[in-house]
Design a protein around this motif. Structure first.
Motif: not given
Length: 485
Positions: A51-66
């Motif tokens: 269940a990997f999630m493309r996030m920096k932390s639970p509070d922030e999505i990765s830079d390349d998400f969108e």
């Protein structure tokens, strides 16, 4: 006597469980979950994934998400329609609302709601961390729930039960029940032993996976190459595509790419869950003819493994061999990138390796010799793109290219596994299934793999995340609908 429920959820993975708990939180008093698997195997693909999630932390999505989603929204999209996505969604034309492309409204909602959804999960005691993965080189950030997908399933199941949800295991939804106006008002299902069960409700949430466990649908949509693929984990075998079929039969628009799926390279000899082989960037890949066919290291492994695996599936018999030598031990911790329980085939020479793998010896020897001759001088840096490339070789190897000439030699067979299929039902940002005119079908929602989204390359580490986000949204919206109809 039919069973009556406020909200009926088909599927027991992250999307279905998020919908159930969210609906109960939002005031639904009677929520029913149908799960075709027995209790010991419930949870679909979620149960078996990290269940990997493309996030920096639970509070922030990765830079390349969108940006990654935008770059893989579909093929040769009509620019006049793409331009109209800049308008308010309510003013989109019907053809755009029903379009099967990767909808920017959905991506924007997913990106905006992801942090709040993870915080919601934390409220049930689930924690997240940037744990080490089998991806030795990465170009984005990922976190995972401690305990993986199984922890998500067990925690949310307990919460749903605590709040009074009815869970019917070994029960398969077969068709939707609609009224004279086309509103979805229930589901016809079959329990173990053939018992028929009609469940009437105000809303149905279809969250029962894709069709990776259905050979007929795979052949119909993906074509002859589907004969070589299998689900990456046991949970995928339960996903037969009924939710998608039911929605399409009710007039739903299609979303996502029905001709493609998320591919992973696995050892076909193994029966363990997700027996991946991700060490191929440090060796060479050859097909059954003993020939190279792809650049094994054009980018970090997380960016290329899906494309490479699809190329493997195009080879004779849908299989390739990863050839390594003793220098693989220069890659500290490389065994973390291999999850098969089967040992590599080992030999003291390339000729012996060809004999043991039943590859054509002369061709394999020529392939390895040509590769070795094309390797250039330079510093080997295994955990970053080092530019150590071949010269004058087709296809080239762009990074980590070192001669394969130090015994012993190793070989892993690799085939293409299907994590999940891309095609599904088109939904809006509230999780409502829309029809071919772009209008919501009253009483019908979809989330997770049942909702189509992806095209081209999978935006890695977003599948479980979108299941949680849109399951939560759909459940809450369905609960609010109880008091408006």
């Amino acid at each position: 006597m039919p069973h009556v429920s406020d909200i009926l959820i088909v599927g027991h993975g992250i999307a279905g469980l998020s919908a159930a708990v969210s609906a109960l939180e939002a005031g639904a008093r009677n929520v029913t979950i149908l799960e075709r698997a027995p209790r010991a195997e419930c949870g679909g693909n979620t149960r078996w994934t990290e269940a990997f999630m493309r996030m920096k932390s639970p509070d922030e999505i990765s830079d390349d998400f969108e940006a990654h989603f935008a770059a893989n929204a579909g093929f040769y999209l009509d620019p006049s329609l793409v331009a109209e996505t800049a308008r308010d969604y309510a003013s989109w034309p019907a053809i755009l609302r029903a379009h099967g492309f990767t909808d920017p409204e959905l991506v924007g909602t997913l990106a905006a709601a992801a942090p709040a959804t993870l915080q919601w999960l934390q409220g049930f005691g689930i924690s997240f961390s940037p744990m080490a993965t089998y991806l030795l080189t990465q170009n984005t950030t990922r976190i995972m729930p401690n305990g993986g997908g199984l922890q998500l399933v067990e925690t949310l199941t307990a919460e749903a039960e605590r709040r009074g949800a009815d869970i019917f295991y070994e029960t398969t939804a077969r068709s939707l029940i609609t009224d004279a106006d086309g509103r979805v008002i229930g589901v016809k299902a079959v329990r173990a032993g053939g018992e028929r069960l009609d469940i009437h409700c105000k809303s149905v949430v279809l969250a029962c996976g894709g069709f990776e466990g259905n050979p007929e649908m795979l052949a119909r949509y993906i074509g002859p190459k589907a004969r070589y693929i299998r689900p990456v984990a046991r949970g995928g075998y339960w996903n037969k595509g009924e939710g998608i079929a039911m929605g399409l039969a009710a007039g739903a628009a299609a979303g996502g790419d029905f001709s493609e799926f998320h591919a992973e390279p696995i050892d076909p000899r193994s029966g363990v869950s997700e027996p991946i082989v991700f060490c191929f960037p440090y060796g060479v890949l050859v097909n059954q003819l003993g020939e190279r066919f792809v650049d094994e290291a054009s980018n970090t492994v997380d960016a290329i493994y899906e494309a490479v695996t699809r190329r493997i599936n195009d080879q004779p018999e849908g299989i390739a061999w990863c050839i390594l030598d003793a220098r693989i031990d220069d890659v500290t911790g490389w065994r973390r990138s291999v999850r098969t329980d089967q040992p590599p085939i080992q030999a003291n020479s390339i000729a012996e390796l060809a004999e043991k793998t039943k590859l054509p010896g002369q061709t394999l020897s020529q392939t390895i010799a040509a590769f070795n001759s094309a390797c250039t001088e330079g510093a080997f840096s295994p955990f970053e793109l080092d530019g150590l490339t071949t010269k004058g070789l087709m296809p080239a190897k762009s990074n980590w290219a070192r001669p394969i000439n130090k015994a012993p030699f190793f070989a892993y067979p690799i085939s293409c596994a299907n994590c999940f299929t891309f095609g599904g039902l088109k939904t809006d940002a509230q999780g409502r299934v829309v029809d071919t005119s772009g209008e919501p079908i009253p009483g019908l929602y979809a989330a997770g793999e049942t909702a189509g989204l992806y095209h081209g390359r999978y935006t890695g580490a977003t599948s479980v995340l979108r299941g949680a986000v849109f399951g939560k949204i759909a459940g809450a919206h369905a609960a609010r609908r109880l008091n408006t109809d």
